[in-house]
Design a protein around this motif. Structure first.
Motif, PDB file in Angstrom:
ATOM      1  N   LEU A  14      -9.106  22.654  68.296  1.00 33.21           N
ATOM      2  CA  LEU A  14      -9.176  21.425  67.504  1.00 33.21           C
ATOM      3  C   LEU A  14     -10.592  21.133  67.012  1.00 33.21           C
ATOM      4  CD1 LEU A  14      -7.785  18.895  66.452  1.00 33.21           C
ATOM      5  CD2 LEU A  14      -8.146  17.842  68.689  1.00 33.21           C
TER       6      LEU A  14
ATOM      7  N   GLY B  62      -8.771  20.343  55.034  1.00 36.15           N
ATOM      8  CA  GLY B  62      -9.855  20.012  55.933  1.00 36.15           C
ATOM      9  C   GLY B  62     -10.135  18.545  56.030  1.00 36.15           C
TER      10      GLY B  62
ATOM     11  N   ASP C 255     -14.567  24.259  63.634  1.00 32.83           N
ATOM     12  CA  ASP C 255     -14.095  24.110  62.253  1.00 32.83           C
ATOM     13  C   ASP C 255     -13.294  25.325  61.774  1.00 32.83           C
ATOM     14  OD1 ASP C 255     -13.838  22.488  60.123  1.00 32.83           O
ATOM     15  OD2 ASP C 255     -15.750  23.005  59.194  1.00 32.83           O
TER      16      ASP C 255
ATOM     17  N   PRO D 199      -4.353  25.227  57.278  1.00 34.37           N
ATOM     18  CA  PRO D 199      -5.427  24.362  57.758  1.00 34.37           C
ATOM     19  C   PRO D 199      -5.060  22.897  57.556  1.00 34.37           C
ATOM     20  CG  PRO D 199      -6.188  25.825  55.975  1.00 34.37           C
ATOM     21  CD  PRO D 199      -4.704  25.905  56.026  1.00 34.37           C
ATOM     22  N   SER D 200      -5.776  22.044  58.244  1.00 32.33           N
ATOM     23  CA  SER D 200      -5.624  20.597  58.088  1.00 32.33           C
ATOM     24  C   SER D 200      -5.661  20.220  56.618  1.00 32.33           C
ATOM     25  CB  SER D 200      -6.781  19.945  58.846  1.00 32.33           C
ATOM     26  OG  SER D 200      -7.247  18.796  58.200  1.00 32.33           O
TER      27      SER D 200
ATOM     28  N   GLY E 197      -8.754  18.522  61.433  1.00 32.97           N
ATOM     29  CA  GLY E 197      -8.554  19.769  62.161  1.00 32.97           C
ATOM     30  C   GLY E 197      -9.460  20.840  61.570  1.00 32.97           C
ATOM     31  N   PRO E 198      -9.376  22.068  62.116  1.00 37.45           N
ATOM     32  CA  PRO E 198     -10.183  23.166  61.564  1.00 37.45           C
ATOM     33  C   PRO E 198      -9.932  23.333  60.063  1.00 37.45           C
ATOM     34  CG  PRO E 198      -9.129  23.842  63.611  1.00 37.45           C
ATOM     35  CD  PRO E 198      -8.576  22.496  63.278  1.00 37.45           C
ATOM     36  N   ARG E 199     -11.013  23.502  59.320  1.00 37.49           N
ATOM     37  CA  ARG E 199     -10.850  23.626  57.871  1.00 37.49           C
ATOM     38  C   ARG E 199     -10.545  25.053  57.448  1.00 37.49           C
ATOM     39  NH1 ARG E 199     -15.625  19.642  55.863  1.00 37.49           N
ATOM     40  NH2 ARG E 199     -16.633  20.405  57.739  1.00 37.49           N
TER      41      ARG E 199
END
Ligand code: SF4
Lengths: 204, 461
Positions: A138, A188, A141, A175-176, A191-193
């Protein structure tokens, strides 16, 4: 069970619900899970994960360490403790969690997964030893996830059946992202981008 | 103000006059709903067993509701077995007190929040503020609404009524962000930086839940941005407020939700993140978990077998995006956190049909039927609207209108003919039931769409 209850709200709600249901009887239900037809789950998973802008690589176990080193790049990486040791690149640190104070310390996290789904391009973590606790995937990145081809199932129904009993799960599809500003998908937020997925074929 | 509760302060036909005047909001809304509608259809067409999924989901929810007391007790046991605590709240006030007491028990003056319609329904944020506890919204859209002092206007895209220039201005003013452009990626980055500090320091989170499974005690949050994961992972205390109707009987029922919800709501194959947790996991995430089960009118909705299926709703918002009335009126006109077609039937049932403002909501529909066609759990919203209009107590003069509505509903073609008729400037009022004719008087007839949604629907198939 109810005799010993000392919770008036609980009793009141249950009584209201029972009263509301008076006179109606439950209809027994038979439910068959829905199948997802796919000629090639691995190819479909790779394609759909890529459509959500995960970066997908497919290769054999033997080539995985080199690829891993390449996607990690120069940043500091944390690797889940349960991963096969031959996969752990030199210089990476074995960590099962990342504390909030270390949030900016690690650029990337490397983990396995419990399974992956062709229907939706999803990876599922059940936070076993090769995936670490939830903070590991989490806070950095960049998440790099290793998926063996035998972990890829066709549909959501199969995934759900296989995951019964896993109390903690994180389903990840790309990804987020947010579409909150004029419905434009922006990668992004929290969460991790970046999400790299390495699909590992069995060694021939 | 964000998190505005469910009690409208005006009758719909009055409130809508104000929102119709806001041209910018209507333009944003039209753009948004048109885009989502097109994408949703594609996402649905990709699934060969879509119609079976809807039938299965409707049966699953009906089964759950028919056995609600037993399933809630089972859920409670499982959550407790896994180290969680379960609370029961008869109404909004009780639920708010429980959350505030948990925070106060730790001496906390700040909690982070994941978007949740249920916590908006109980007006949690304002209450916590009155107790000296700041509730920080962490969804981008909720943050926008909170900073702007707006109410969310859409279930899924609460800031759908704000465009990027307005958001750029807002972030400059409130976050002091240095934003040279209104590029959405830069706006999101400004929010990310602002919120990341907050997450890392958070000691308690408050969330809603998309569903919970009685068989296993597992609770789920479905989201996009990752703020849900942050809230569910980093703080040491978690309080989750969930309506009692959201319990599923079996773990295998999760398939239905995860296949229907993302495609219906954001028109994606799958949303970026779904988190499942079961009580407390030592060494991972919050070490104290409170599940608050909320009634707040749901048992009242359950009591009428003819309209009970309203409780199947999974809050996907597909019905909002196809609704011609919602598109023009906007979410705020409904005066409740539940807007659009689902709001028009849910809000008055939660509050009771004798509620003088809420009982105008079933009038906010042209009964075109588009909501039923898209609803993933097959709630017959048009039929329920008609039932509720009757229950709201129509005057004798209006019951002729109700008959006309039933006549028009019996045949979609007939109804389209009525709409086309109205578009030629003759007015729809004579053909429609009382509350709607009242609503039509509150707006300009030339705003009829060039083509009705049902017509569009047929053309696009
Ligand atoms: S009523 Fe149906 S379409 Fe509308 S939000 Fe609820 S589930 Fe979605």
């Amino acid at each position: 069970m109810e005799a010993e209850s000392v919770n008036p709200s609980r009793d009141a709600i249950l009584a209201r619900l029972r009263e509301a249901l008076e006179g109606s009887s439950p209809r027994p239900r038979q439910d068959e899970p829905g199948a997802w037809p796919t000629p090639d789950p691995v190819a479909e998973f790779a394609e759909k994960a890529a459509e959500y802008r995960a970066r997908v690589w497919r290769g054999c176990q033997a080539d995985a360490p080199a690829r891993l080193a390449e996607v990690i790049g120069a940043g500091r990486a944390a690797v889940a403790p349960g991963l096969d040791t031959h996969l752990i690149p030199p210089g990476a640190e074995v960590r099962s969690r990342i504390r909030p104070v270390e949030a900016e310390t690690y650029a990337a996290a490397v983990t396995g997964c419990r399974l992956a789904i062709a229907e939706t391009g999803t990876i599922v973590l059940d936070h076993g030893p090769d995936q670490g606790t939830r903070s590991l995937t989490l806070l950095p990145d960049h998440h790099i996830c290793l998926v063996r081809t035998d972990q890829i199932v066709a549909g959501v129904a199969e995934a759900v059946a296989a995951l019964k009993g896993a109390g903690l799960q994180t389903w990840i599809s790309g990804p987020s992202a947010t579409s909150d500003i004029e419905l434009i998908r922006v990668e992004g937020v929290h969460g991790p981008r970046r999400l790299d997925i390495l699909i590992l074929e069995p060694d021939a | 103000m964000s998190g505005g509760g469910i009690t409208p302060s005006d009758r719909f036909e009055k409130a809508v006059k104000l929102t119709l005047a806001d041209g910018q909001m209507r333009a944003n809304l039209r753009h948004a709903t048109t885009t989502i509608r097109r994408k949703r259809q594609r996402a649905q067409d990709e699934v060969p067993d879509w119609q079976e999924l809807r039938d299965r989901a409707a049966r699953m929810k009906d089964d759950a509701h028919a056995r609600l007391p037993e399933l809630l007790i089972q859920l409670e046991e499982r959550v407790q077995d896994a180290g969680g605590r379960v609370h029961w709240a008869r109404d909004a006030a009780e639920a708010r007190e429980i959350v505030a007491a948990i925070a106060a028990g730790y001496g906390l003056n700040r909690v982070v929040k994941v978007k949740s319609m249920t916590t908006d329904e109980i007006e949690l944020n304002d209450f916590l503020a009155s107790r000296g506890i700041a509730a920080v919204e962490t969804d981008l859209a909720e943050l926008i609404c909170q900073l702007a002092g707006d109410r969310p206007s859409h279930i899924l895209v609460p800031a759908i009524h704000r465009n990027r220039r307005e958001i750029q201005e807002l972030f400059r003013r409130t976050l002091g962000a240095d934003l040279p452009t209104d590029n959405p990626a830069e706006l999101a980055e400004a929010a990310r930086l602002h919120l990341r500090r907050t997450f890392l320091a958070a000691e308690m989170a408050v969330s809603g839940a998309n569903f919970a499974v009685a068989e296993t005690g597992t609770v789920a949050v479905v989201e996009s941005e990752g703020n849900g994961r942050m809230c569910l992972t980093l703080p040491r205390v978690l309080a989750t407020v969930m309506g009692v109707e959201k319990v599923f009987p079996l773990w295998s029922d999760v398939e239905l939700m995860l296949r229907l919800l993302p495609r219906s709501s954001t028109a994606e194959r799958m949303n970026p993140y779904t988190s499942f947790w079961t009580g407390v996991r030592p060494g991972d995430g919050p070490q104290e978990f409170h599940l608050i089960l909320l009634d707040n009118g749901r048992s009242r909705v359950l009591a009428d077998p003819s309209t009970r299926e309203t409780l199947r709703c999974i809050r996907c918002s597909a019905c909002l995006n196809v609704c011609p009335v919602y598109e023009r009126a906007g979410g705020h006109a409904y005066g409740s956190v539940y807007p659009g077609p689902i709001g028009a039937i849910l809000t008055p049932q939660l509050l009771g049909m004798e509620h003088g403002e809420a009982n105008s909501l079933p009038g906010a529909s042209s009964l075109c039927g588009a909501c039923l066609e898209v609803c993933p759990v097959k709630i017959d919203i048009p039929r329920i609207l008609v039932e509720l209009r009757a229950k709201a107590g129509v005057k004798p003069a209006e019951s002729a209108g109700l008959k006309a509505a039933a006549w028009a509903m019996a045949s979609p073609r007939r109804f389209e003919a009525a709409i086309r008729w109205a578009r030629r400037g003759r007015g729809l009022a004579p053909l429609l039931p009382g509350p709607l004719s009242g609503w039509l008087q509150g707006r300009d007839l030339p705003e009829m769409p060039a083509r009705s949604f049902r017509e569009e629907w047929r053309r696009s198939r």
